[in-house]
Design a protein around this motif. Structure first.
Motif, short mmCIF file in Angstrom:
data_model
loop_
_atom_site.label_atom_id
_atom_site.label_comp_id
_atom_site.label_asym_id
_atom_site.label_seq_id
_atom_site.Cartn_x
_atom_site.Cartn_y
_atom_site.Cartn_z
N ASN A 190 36.35 57.84 44.02
CA ASN A 190 36.49 58.65 45.23
C ASN A 190 35.99 57.90 46.46
O ASN A 190 36.60 57.96 47.53
N GLN A 212 38.38 55.46 47.71
CA GLN A 212 39.53 56.11 48.36
C GLN A 212 39.11 56.95 49.57
O GLN A 212 39.93 57.65 50.15
N LYS A 272 37.36 59.62 49.53
CA LYS A 272 37.47 61.05 49.23
C LYS A 272 36.08 61.69 49.03
O LYS A 272 35.11 60.99 48.75
N ASP A 273 36.03 63.03 49.12
CA ASP A 273 34.77 63.74 48.91
C ASP A 273 34.19 63.43 47.53
O ASP A 273 34.94 63.25 46.55
N LEU A 330 30.43 62.08 52.84
CA LEU A 330 31.41 62.37 51.76
C LEU A 330 30.80 63.24 50.66
O LEU A 330 31.51 63.87 49.88
N GLN A 349 45.54 63.53 37.60
CA GLN A 349 45.60 64.36 38.82
C GLN A 349 45.48 65.84 38.45
O GLN A 349 44.80 66.61 39.11
#
Ligand code: NAD
Ligand code: TYD
Length: 342
Positions: free
Chosen positions: A199, A202, A204-205, A268, A328
């Protein structure tokens, strides 16, 4: 034993089993047969570079399929090392059935086949989680009573009891290793460290369960695999050996280090709904294996973590392969419904 040892490894396409096989083929003259079902967690790419080694054979199969296991195991094997398992606590909370099948019935199927084939030496790779949860003080010892609290740890504790039963009832030369949380290359990004690295890379959180002050003891996978080899070859029949990394860290500390190494902001971090029945703290006393067998961890956590971040950064293709498709769906199912709590 024969001049060239023959070893059956189960679950060798997983995170720790693949490191164990790599080490075995690199440092010893031996034949290794790897029995793996190739579940979502098993990836033949984890063994790239060794697939063509003359000492290596892969067999796709289920350890809980007792007739297939009985067909495979004959007296040509000198030892069996059982890594195969369903290994993720969150998945066990969603549905425990595969955990019971593989971790409990699978272990018994291997024990039965081993005994019938006259193979005595059986190594069960277990976990610190069978001991339950600690408060702020103390460490688990081999004599600590088992008190598992998740379906995953309950299934692993059941397997440990079955292995001990095989030792006491049938005189099998069993050895159980119990290790703390592993990290390193090739770990599927469902566990804290690889998921946080993925994450972070990327942008992301990062989902942190509850207050993030849950404590785990972290060990590099290479140290653990080396310890399993030593316990497999030198461990006393009927013994249990704890292994740990001497690196107790709160989850938030680990996440902050990964954000530092990936140069991402702490914003994040998202505290999300806690895991049900979340074990507060694990810590290991591994004096026994140090004194009896001379094993101890070598990798310093911060350096090992930095190297692991670098490995994920430079192995984007591996990461893309394991996170395509079903991953995913998994991520959405596991994290989509979790409320952000701060
Ligand atoms: P993993 O989930 O990465 O790999 C498990 C492997 O077992 C996969 O290759 C999978 O395909 C295979 N497998 C699953 N079900 C099977 C079946 N029915 N028949 C044959 N193969 C099957 O797990 P891991 O993290 O490498 O853990 C390996 C072992 O070490 C497990 O027994 C686990 O309980 C134990 N352990 C793990 C940790 C950790 O931090 N990951 C710590 C201590 C102990
Ligand atoms: P995990 O890697 O699943 O190992 P285990 O639960 O077997 O120790 O989790 C390690 C710790 O990190 C545990 O306290 C749960 C926490 N955790 C998070 O906070 N967020 C996450 O997304 C995950 C997967 C784990």
């Amino acid at each position: 034993m024969r001049s060239v040892m023959k070893c059956l490894v189960t679950g060798g396409c997983g995170f720790i089993g693949s490191e164990f096989i790599r080490q075995g083929l690199q440092s010893r003259d031996m034949q290794i047969v790897n029995l793996d079902l190739l579940t979502y967690a098993g990836n033949p790419e984890n063994l790239r570079g060794v697939e063509n080694h003359t000492g290596y054979t892969f067999v796709k199969g289920d350890i809980a399929d007792s007739s297939a296991v009985a067909d495979l195991i004959d007296n040509s094997f000198d030892l069996i090392v059982n890594f195969a398992a369903e290994s993720h606590v969150d998945r066990s909370i969603e549905d425990a059935s595969a955990f019971l099948r593989t971790n409990v019935l699978g272990t018994q199927a291997l024990l039965d086949a081993a005994r019938r084939a006259g193979i005595s030496r059986f190594i069960q790779v277990s976990t610190d989680e069978v001991y339950g949860s600690l408060g702020e003080d103390g460490q688990f010892m081999e004599t600590t009573p088992l008190s598992p609290r998740s379906p995953y740890s309950a299934s692993k504790a059941s397997a440990d009891h079955l292995v001990m039963a095989a030792h006491h009832t049938h005189g099998m030369e069993t050895v159980i290793t119990r290790c703390s949380n592993n990290y390193g290359p090739y770990q599927f990004p469902e566990k804290l460290i690889p998921l946080t690295i993925l994450n972070a890379l990327q942008g992301k959180d990062i989902p942190v369960y509850g207050d993030g002050l849950y404590v785990r003891d972290w060990i590099h996978v290479a140290d653990h695999a080396r310890g399993v080899w030593q316990a497999a070859l030198e461990g006393k029949p009927g013994a249990v050996y704890n292994m740990g990394g001497d690196a107790e860290r709160a989850n938030l500390e680990v996440v902050r280090l990964i954000l530092e190494y990936t140069q991402q902001p702490e914003s994040l971090i998202k505290h999300v709904t806690d895991r049900k029945g979340h074990d507060r703290r694990y810590a290991m006393d591994f004096t026994l294996i140090r004194e009896e067998i001379g094993w101890e961890p070598k990798v310093v956590f911060e350096q090992g973590l930095k190297d692991t971040v670098d490995w994920y950064r430079t192995n984007g293709e591996w990461l893309d392969n394991v996170t395509s498709g079903a991953y995913q769906e998994y991520y959405e199912k596991m994290y989509g419904g979790r409320k952000t709590i701060s």
